[in-house]
Structure formats: structure tokens, C-alpha cells
Write a protein that holds these residues in place. Structure first.
Motif: not given
Length: 192
Positions: A14-17, A52-60, A152-157
Motif C-alpha cells: 500500500e502507498p504510505a499516506r 494502511n501505511r503512513v509516511l511521517i516526518i518530524g522531530s523525534m 490534505t487540501l486535495k482530500r478536502l477538495e
């Protein structure tokens, strides 16, 4: 000439959302797509997309090693909207090894599977079971914020025009303005 089907994988990942912490934290509707045990499990995002999968990036910001026999790590990764709770265990040895070598604070990219848990008191928690954890730089984090906001904005559209977004509207009573504001506020926090 050999047939192409011979080289086509039988299982496609599954693609990572890309999803912000504030939205994933609100996602408590989950379901299996199929009847057998290998059917994928999805979390339905309030903005109307299954993941089913996510890609997140942030500060650990925090790392904690737990367990004696079955060692695992719990980490917290913060994006401009909130905090993701991530675990890395021996079930995903690569992710656990990667986490063991990273000291917070550090920008990290995490690919993993979101899981929904219900506490005995009825509270619902969403965490991410890491498949991989990689140190990244601030520029990569900023690119992810841009990408996550755009998606996120595309999902809202398209909200209300797909089967999943209609289900999200029924289940969450999604206030589109809340998620639109969240995306724009995340973009405003990007620093150069």
C-alpha cells in the motif's frame, strides 16, 4: 520472450499516506478490507482517505526502551500539528535497530502502519508501528510539511465525492474548515 506476469509481484504494498499528527490522532475508525487473515487493515482518515501505511516526518523528541525479553522502543515524533506515538519492536527488526542508533532531538522520517487501540475506559489511541526510521534534515522535513499540506487540501477538495470520504463524513461529521486551517497553520510554521 518471457511473460511480464512472471515478474509482476503477487503482493503490492500500500502507498504510505502523508498525514499530519492532528488528523491521525482523530482517526479511530478502522476496518479490514477482505475476509481472510492477510487482508489489509485500514484506518479511515477524517478527511476521507483510507490508509494502511503512513509516511511521517518530524522531530523525534523522546525515545524510551522497554521490555526485558521482548525489547521495543517507544518514540514521539512531533510535526507542526502535534505528536505521533511510534513503536519499533522486534517484529520490524530493521526499524528497531534504526531507532536504537538515533538520539533525540533529531528529524526523522518514519514509514509505518497506523494502529487504533481502545483503552478500558473507552479512550481511543492511534499509534504507528514503524517499518523504517531514518534521520533526515530540516529541508526534508519542510518538504514533507508542504507535501502533507497539499495532500490534505486535495482530500478536502474531493470530500464527499468518494465512497471513503462519504463514510468519513458520516462517521466523523468532519468539519472541513478545521483540517483546512490545520494545513495552512502547518505551512506557516515552516522555517528556513
Amino acid at each position: 520472450m518471457q511473460s511480464e506476469s512472471r515478474f509482476t509481484p503477487r503482493y503490492q504494498r500500500e502507498p504510505a499516506r502523508r498525514v499530519f499528527a492532528a488528523e491521525l490522532r482523530e482517526a479511530h475508525y478502522h476496518f479490514k478490507d477482505g475476509e481472510d487473515e492477510k487482508s489489509p487493515t485500514y484506518v479511515l482518515l477524517p478527511t476521507g482517505e483510507r490508509c494502511n501505511r503512513v509516511l511521517i516526518i518530524g522531530s523525534m523528541t523522546q525515545k524510551e526502551k522497554r521490555g526485558d525479553q521482548n525489547i521495543f522502543y517507544q518514540i514521539r515524533v512531533s510535526d507542526p500539528t502535534g505528536t505521533f506515538f511510534v513503536s519499533a519492536s522486534s517484529f520490524q527488526q530493521e526499524a528497531m535497530t534504526q531507532v536504537s542508533k538515533i538520539d533525540p532531538p533529531a528529524f526523522v522520517a518514519v514509514v509505518g502502519k497506523p494502529s487504533v487501540y481502545e483503552a478500558p475506559d473507552g479512550r481511543v489511541f492511534v499509534s504507528v508501528r514503524a517499518e523504517s526510521v531514518t534521520v533526515v534534515d530540516k529541508e526534508m522535513r519542510n518538504c514533507w510539511v508542504l507535501d502533507a499540506a497539499e495532500r490534505t487540501l486535495k482530500r478536502l477538495e474531493t470530500f464527499g465525492t468518494t465512497e471513503d470520504s462519504k463514510l468519513a463524513g458520516e462517521h466523523y461529521a468532519t468539519n472541513l474548515d478545521v483540517y483546512r486551517r490545520m494545513a495552512y497553520e502547518a505551512l506557516a510554521q515552516i522555517t528556513i
